[in-house]
Design a protein around this motif. Structure first.
Motif, PDB file in Angstrom:
ATOM      1  N   GLY A 105       0.804  -1.217   0.000  1.00  0.00           N
ATOM      2  CA  GLY A 105       0.000   0.000   0.000  1.00  0.00           C
ATOM      3  C   GLY A 105       0.837   1.266   0.000  1.00  0.00           C
ATOM      4  O   GLY A 105       0.542   2.215  -0.721  1.00  0.00           O
ATOM      5  N   HIS A 106       1.894   1.268   0.810  1.00  0.00           N
ATOM      6  CA  HIS A 106       2.773   2.445   0.808  1.00  0.00           C
ATOM      7  C   HIS A 106       3.430   2.600  -0.563  1.00  0.00           C
ATOM      8  O   HIS A 106       3.826   1.610  -1.185  1.00  0.00           O
ATOM      9  CB  HIS A 106       3.829   2.324   1.907  1.00  0.00           C
ATOM     10  N   GLU A 107       3.556   3.837  -0.996  1.00  0.00           N
ATOM     11  CA  GLU A 107       4.066   4.104  -2.339  1.00  0.00           C
ATOM     12  C   GLU A 107       5.577   4.012  -2.421  1.00  0.00           C
ATOM     13  O   GLU A 107       6.135   3.791  -3.496  1.00  0.00           O
ATOM     14  CB  GLU A 107       3.597   5.486  -2.813  1.00  0.00           C
ATOM     15  N   ASN A 108       6.247   4.215  -1.302  1.00  0.00           N
ATOM     16  CA  ASN A 108       7.705   4.052  -1.263  1.00  0.00           C
ATOM     17  C   ASN A 108       8.133   3.675   0.149  1.00  0.00           C
ATOM     18  O   ASN A 108       7.371   3.001   0.828  1.00  0.00           O
ATOM     19  CB  ASN A 108       8.431   5.315  -1.790  1.00  0.00           C
ATOM     20  N   GLU A 109       9.291   4.073   0.584  1.00  0.00           N
ATOM     21  CA  GLU A 109       9.897   3.564   1.811  1.00  0.00           C
ATOM     22  C   GLU A 109       8.956   3.570   3.023  1.00  0.00           C
ATOM     23  O   GLU A 109       8.407   4.599   3.393  1.00  0.00           O
ATOM     24  CB  GLU A 109      11.140   4.387   2.148  1.00  0.00           C
ATOM     25  N   ALA A 110       8.762   2.392   3.629  1.00  0.00           N
ATOM     26  CA  ALA A 110       8.039   2.290   4.899  1.00  0.00           C
ATOM     27  C   ALA A 110       9.042   2.491   6.030  1.00  0.00           C
ATOM     28  O   ALA A 110      10.136   1.937   6.000  1.00  0.00           O
ATOM     29  CB  ALA A 110       7.339   0.942   5.017  1.00  0.00           C
ATOM     30  N   LYS A 111       8.658   3.272   7.030  1.00  0.00           N
ATOM     31  CA  LYS A 111       9.608   3.689   8.052  1.00  0.00           C
ATOM     32  C   LYS A 111       9.378   3.101   9.440  1.00  0.00           C
ATOM     33  O   LYS A 111      10.319   2.919  10.209  1.00  0.00           O
ATOM     34  CB  LYS A 111       9.595   5.226   8.162  1.00  0.00           C
ATOM     35  N   SER A 112       8.121   2.795   9.790  1.00  0.00           N
ATOM     36  CA  SER A 112       7.855   2.392  11.164  1.00  0.00           C
ATOM     37  C   SER A 112       6.597   1.542  11.247  1.00  0.00           C
ATOM     38  O   SER A 112       5.683   1.690  10.434  1.00  0.00           O
ATOM     39  CB  SER A 112       7.706   3.642  12.046  1.00  0.00           C
ATOM     40  N   VAL A 113       6.587   0.643  12.241  1.00  0.00           N
ATOM     41  CA  VAL A 113       5.409  -0.181  12.528  1.00  0.00           C
ATOM     42  C   VAL A 113       5.158  -0.176  14.031  1.00  0.00           C
ATOM     43  O   VAL A 113       6.091  -0.082  14.827  1.00  0.00           O
ATOM     44  CB  VAL A 113       5.597  -1.644  12.060  1.00  0.00           C
ATOM     45  N   ALA A 123      -0.288  -0.178  13.037  1.00  0.00           N
ATOM     46  CA  ALA A 123      -0.088   1.101  12.355  1.00  0.00           C
ATOM     47  C   ALA A 123       1.240   1.082  11.614  1.00  0.00           C
ATOM     48  O   ALA A 123       2.227   0.518  12.104  1.00  0.00           O
ATOM     49  CB  ALA A 123      -0.111   2.255  13.348  1.00  0.00           C
ATOM     50  N   THR A 124       1.263   1.687  10.431  1.00  0.00           N
ATOM     51  CA  THR A 124       2.487   1.801   9.630  1.00  0.00           C
ATOM     52  C   THR A 124       2.576   3.212   9.066  1.00  0.00           C
ATOM     53  O   THR A 124       1.581   3.922   8.971  1.00  0.00           O
ATOM     54  CB  THR A 124       2.483   0.781   8.468  1.00  0.00           C
ATOM     55  N   CYS A 125       3.781   3.609   8.681  1.00  0.00           N
ATOM     56  CA  CYS A 125       3.944   4.939   8.095  1.00  0.00           C
ATOM     57  C   CYS A 125       5.123   4.924   7.135  1.00  0.00           C
ATOM     58  O   CYS A 125       5.903   3.964   7.107  1.00  0.00           O
ATOM     59  CB  CYS A 125       4.153   6.001   9.173  1.00  0.00           C
ATOM     60  N   GLY A 126       5.258   6.000   6.347  1.00  0.00           N
ATOM     61  CA  GLY A 126       6.332   5.999   5.381  1.00  0.00           C
ATOM     62  C   GLY A 126       6.650   7.336   4.753  1.00  0.00           C
ATOM     63  O   GLY A 126       6.103   8.381   5.121  1.00  0.00           O
ATOM     64  N   ARG A 127       7.527   7.249   3.798  1.00  0.00           N
ATOM     65  CA  ARG A 127       8.006   8.431   3.087  1.00  0.00           C
ATOM     66  C   ARG A 127       6.919   9.068   2.231  1.00  0.00           C
ATOM     67  O   ARG A 127       7.040  10.219   1.819  1.00  0.00           O
ATOM     68  CB  ARG A 127       9.206   8.038   2.219  1.00  0.00           C
ATOM     69  N   ASP A 128       5.860   8.308   1.956  1.00  0.00           N
ATOM     70  CA  ASP A 128       4.763   8.828   1.140  1.00  0.00           C
ATOM     71  C   ASP A 128       3.841   9.760   1.927  1.00  0.00           C
ATOM     72  O   ASP A 128       2.750  10.091   1.466  1.00  0.00           O
ATOM     73  CB  ASP A 128       3.955   7.684   0.525  1.00  0.00           C
ATOM     74  N   HIS A 151      -0.136  14.670   7.376  1.00  0.00           N
ATOM     75  CA  HIS A 151       1.251  15.136   7.423  1.00  0.00           C
ATOM     76  C   HIS A 151       1.646  15.649   6.039  1.00  0.00           C
ATOM     77  O   HIS A 151       1.218  15.106   5.010  1.00  0.00           O
ATOM     78  CB  HIS A 151       2.188  14.012   7.843  1.00  0.00           C
ATOM     79  N   THR A 152       2.484  16.670   6.007  1.00  0.00           N
ATOM     80  CA  THR A 152       2.896  17.255   4.725  1.00  0.00           C
ATOM     81  C   THR A 152       4.248  16.746   4.253  1.00  0.00           C
ATOM     82  O   THR A 152       4.698  17.096   3.169  1.00  0.00           O
ATOM     83  CB  THR A 152       2.941  18.793   4.832  1.00  0.00           C
ATOM     84  N   GLN A 153       4.900  15.911   5.075  1.00  0.00           N
ATOM     85  CA  GLN A 153       6.197  15.363   4.707  1.00  0.00           C
ATOM     86  C   GLN A 153       6.300  13.916   5.208  1.00  0.00           C
ATOM     87  O   GLN A 153       5.398  13.392   5.863  1.00  0.00           O
ATOM     88  CB  GLN A 153       7.338  16.214   5.298  1.00  0.00           C
ATOM     89  N   ASP A 154       7.432  13.298   4.891  1.00  0.00           N
ATOM     90  CA  ASP A 154       7.802  11.956   5.337  1.00  0.00           C
ATOM     91  C   ASP A 154       7.411  11.721   6.800  1.00  0.00           C
ATOM     92  O   ASP A 154       7.728  12.529   7.668  1.00  0.00           O
ATOM     93  CB  ASP A 154       9.328  11.868   5.154  1.00  0.00           C
ATOM     94  N   VAL A 155       6.706  10.610   7.073  1.00  0.00           N
ATOM     95  CA  VAL A 155       6.357  10.255   8.447  1.00  0.00           C
ATOM     96  C   VAL A 155       7.390   9.257   8.964  1.00  0.00           C
ATOM     97  O   VAL A 155       7.563   8.176   8.415  1.00  0.00           O
ATOM     98  CB  VAL A 155       4.940   9.659   8.546  1.00  0.00           C
ATOM     99  N   LYS A 156       8.103   9.651  10.018  1.00  0.00           N
ATOM    100  CA  LYS A 156       9.241   8.879  10.507  1.00  0.00           C
ATOM    101  C   LYS A 156       8.858   7.766  11.474  1.00  0.00           C
ATOM    102  O   LYS A 156       9.523   6.728  11.532  1.00  0.00           O
ATOM    103  CB  LYS A 156      10.234   9.816  11.207  1.00  0.00           C
TER     104      LYS A 156
END
Length: 345
Positions: A105-113, A123-128, A151-156
């Motif tokens: 589902g994430h369009e590019n790099e996934a950062k956290s779970v 919950a997951t988040c990413g650079r998208d 969020h307007t930028q990468d979610v860390k």
């Protein structure tokens, strides 16, 4: 009395930088992940002797950025730069782990779970710039409940409240957002502003009433949740709790703070970052008329410089139970996982 932090074990096996470490809920197993596209599981025979019991690989084609255990300790979730979320399950106690789900589902790099306390939400988040909330179904069937895109930028990083199904997310846009469910959808109930640069890491205290954040601006900020009609007179909007910064710690880290961990046992806070240091803080208390009140002041009680030689320290995590509550694990760009012990002499 002097408080010291010293290394008790050095775990070698990864062939590239280690990004994240996570203790199982009982503390019996430590998981680590990194740029070598693997998750390693470590078990201790004694305080100083650790063995790698499992290497989880094959699911991800790029760096594994983050790893997290579910509340019963039988499943792991991984976030990778290949945009995928992996879910791994132990077949039986003491047995091997197998890949049981791959979430797309994430369009590019996934950062956290992060798993909710109930174990029914992931919950997951990413650079998208997005945060995804997944419902855990039977037979390892995961359904996406909501995609949050405020969020307007990468979610860390994402982190669930330790008790309630409330989610916090930290971003490159310098904000933290608090998410809640309303009937069948999720919404942002509050946005925490104050950091001047990317927020890399967040963690709740054991009550969920306080939150700590670490940032590229080299500061730690401590936030408190104020409910409607609070006695302090903090204004709340739309009958929603309001998070306010109650303390900013600066001058301790010389470079970006990459990770923070708030012990759910003794309440101390650990931080680490690009200056190769690990620092330990605790909240100061004051007694008034026989009752203890928050002074909203924190002090550093111990630190280690060159914790991973000359490289960045990417992650720090306190041991989760009373048994070894003075232990913490760190991960570094040197490809090593280190175990530390906090002692009072």
């Amino acid at each position: 009395m002097t408080t010291r932090l010293y290394q008790i074990a050095e775990l070698k096996g990864h062939t590239d930088r280690v990004w994240s470490v996570a203790w199982s809920p009982t503390g019996n197993v430590l998981a680590s992940c990194g740029s070598d596209k693997t998750v390693r599981l470590w078990v201790s025979n004694s305080d100083t002797e650790w063995i790698c019991t499992n290497v989880l690989e094959g699911t991800h084609k790029r760096t594994i950025r983050n790893v997290a255990w579910n509340p019963d300790g039988r499943q792991l979730a991984t976030a990778s730069f290949d945009s995928l979320i992996g879910v791994w399950e132990q077949e039986e106690e003491g047995g091997d782990y197998e890949s049981v789900a791959t979430l797309e589902g994430h369009e590019n790099e996934a950062k956290s779970v992060s798993w909710a306390k109930s174990g029914t939400l992931l919950a997951t988040c990413g650079r998208d710039k997005s945060v995804w909330i997944w419902e855990v179904g039977t037979d390892n069937d995961f359904e996406c409940l909501s995609v949050l895109q405020e969020h307007t930028q990468d979610v860390k990083m994402v982190m669930w409240h330790p008790i309630k199904e409330i989610l916090a997310s930290a971003s490159y846009d310098d904000t933290i957002k608090i998410w809640k469910e309303d009937e069948d959808d999720w919404y942002c109930s509050d946005t925490l502003e104050g950091h001047e640069s990317t927020i890399w890491s967040i963690d709740f205290d054991k009550t969920g009433e306080y939150l700590v954040s670490g940032s590229d601006d080299k500061t730690l900020k401590f936030w408190r949740c104020y409910r409607p009609d609070n006695r302090e007179g903090i204004i709340t909007d739309r009958n929603e709790p309001k998070w306010k910064c109650i303390c900013t710690m600066s001058g301790y880290h010389q470079r970006c703070i990459y990770s923070v961990s708030w012990s759910k046992v003794h309440g101390r806070i650990a931080s680490c970052g690009g200056d190769n240091t690990v620092r330990i803080f605790e909240q100061e208390e004051s007694t008034v008329s026989g009752s203890t009140i928050d002074t909203t002041n924190f002090s550093m009680i111990a630190s280690v410089t060159s914790a991973h030689g000359v490289v960045d320290v990417n992650c720090v995590q306190w041991y989760p139970t009373e048994k070894h509550s003075n232990w913490l694990a760190t991960a570094g760009d040197d490809g090593i996982v280190r175990i530390w012990q906090l002692t009072e002499e």
